[in-house]
Motif scaffolding. Structure first.
Motif, PDB file in Angstrom:
ATOM      1  N   ARG A  27       4.911  -3.804  -4.412  1.00 29.18           N
ATOM      2  CA  ARG A  27       3.890  -4.418  -3.559  1.00 29.18           C
ATOM      3  C   ARG A  27       3.712  -5.891  -3.907  1.00 29.18           C
ATOM      4  NH1 ARG A  27      -1.541  -1.222  -5.265  1.00 29.18           N
ATOM      5  NH2 ARG A  27      -0.325   0.512  -4.408  1.00 29.18           N
ATOM      6  N   MET A  28       3.391  -6.668  -2.880  1.00 31.14           N
ATOM      7  CA  MET A  28       3.187  -8.108  -3.026  1.00 31.14           C
ATOM      8  C   MET A  28       1.905  -8.491  -2.303  1.00 31.14           C
ATOM      9  SD  MET A  28       7.110  -9.292  -2.103  1.00 31.14           S
ATOM     10  CE  MET A  28       6.831 -11.029  -2.455  1.00 31.14           C
ATOM     11  N   LEU A  29       1.350  -9.656  -2.643  1.00 28.31           N
ATOM     12  CA  LEU A  29       0.265 -10.181  -1.833  1.00 28.31           C
ATOM     13  C   LEU A  29       0.750 -10.282  -0.398  1.00 28.31           C
ATOM     14  CD1 LEU A  29      -1.102 -13.147  -4.002  1.00 28.31           C
ATOM     15  CD2 LEU A  29      -1.995 -10.802  -3.868  1.00 28.31           C
ATOM     16  N   ASN A  30      -0.118 -10.043   0.564  1.00 24.26           N
ATOM     17  CA  ASN A  30       0.287 -10.129   1.965  1.00 24.26           C
ATOM     18  C   ASN A  30       0.865 -11.501   2.302  1.00 24.26           C
ATOM     19  OD1 ASN A  30      -0.176  -7.571   3.220  1.00 24.26           O
ATOM     20  ND2 ASN A  30      -2.369  -7.914   2.972  1.00 24.26           N
ATOM     21  N   GLU A  31       0.251 -12.563   1.799  1.00 26.24           N
ATOM     22  CA  GLU A  31       0.761 -13.898   2.106  1.00 26.24           C
ATOM     23  C   GLU A  31       2.138 -14.126   1.487  1.00 26.24           C
ATOM     24  OE1 GLU A  31      -2.067 -16.539  -0.631  1.00 26.24           O
ATOM     25  OE2 GLU A  31      -2.912 -14.614  -0.002  1.00 26.24           O
TER      26      GLU A  31
END
Length: 213
Positions: A184-188
């Motif tokens: 998972r990553m930050l949405n941005e």
């Protein structure tokens, strides 16, 4: 979407097991709204922006020197260091902080981006359903979806291996080992990566410095 509506929708998210880690509120989560600073225009939803000063500096998006042997355009996921690198042409890499699977849940190996999804729907695997029959069978894409704003679906031999690199509605989980297996990553950050990599991009996911068991 107005910023206030984004934040309110994030505060009423129902827990999901797959690619999600919500449970009892922790110190990191109990001021959830304070994690968000605004939004970035996108369709059909705006992307909530995170106050990255809350992250350890090594998990913030940055350009770093890259000395590995991988060719430019390759995605390298380092499970142990909770970092993802997109190798560039000039001896550098774009580096992003990631959240990874709980012990025993993280896959490693070589794959390719088989397809890409924008504000993707979420569905549990058959294994997840067997462990928790009450899970919803699908959830439409949106700011309260565990897959976030974008997803890269990994394939081997033209088959989906059910391993994703995706956004998250839990920014405090970046740098942590607490998901159900996916990266998972930050949405941005996933939006930034998504725009830079085509279908067919080579992906190497390593643990203990190795790609293969």
């Amino acid at each position: 979407m107005h910023i206030r509506r984004v934040l309110l929708s994030l505060l009423v998210i129902a827990p999901l097991a797959a690619c999600n880690s919500r449970g009892p509120m922790t110190v990191a989560q109990d001021d959830e709204a304070a994690w968000y600073t605004g939004s970035m225009p996108d369709k059909p939803f705006d992307v909530p922006l995170v106050d990255t000063s809350r992250l350890d500096p090594k998990y913030r998006r940055q350009v770093v020197r890259y000395t590995g042997a991988e060719r430019p355009g390759t995605i390298v996921v380092d499970i142990d260091n909770r970092q993802l690198a997109l190798v560039q042409e000039d001896g550098t890499a774009r580096q992003y902080g990631i959240g990874v699977g709980k012990l025993g849940f993280s896959w490693k190996g070589e794959a390719k981006v088989g397809r890409k999804g924008t504000w993707p729907d979420w569905s549990p695997t058959t294994t997840m359903v067997s462990l928790n029959p009450d899970l919803p069978r699908t959830r439409k894409g949106g700011v309260d979806n565990p897959l976030g704003a974008r997803a890269l679906y990994l394939y081997q031999n033209n088959r989906d291996i059910l391993f994703r690199i995706h956004g998250t509605n839990e920014p405090w989980s970046i740098g942590e080992q607490m998901s159900s297996g996916c990266v998972r990553m930050l949405n941005e950050d996933i939006v930034d990566l998504f725009e830079r990599v085509p279908v067919g991009t080579r992906v190497l996911v390593k643990r203990n410095g190795k790609y293969r068991v």
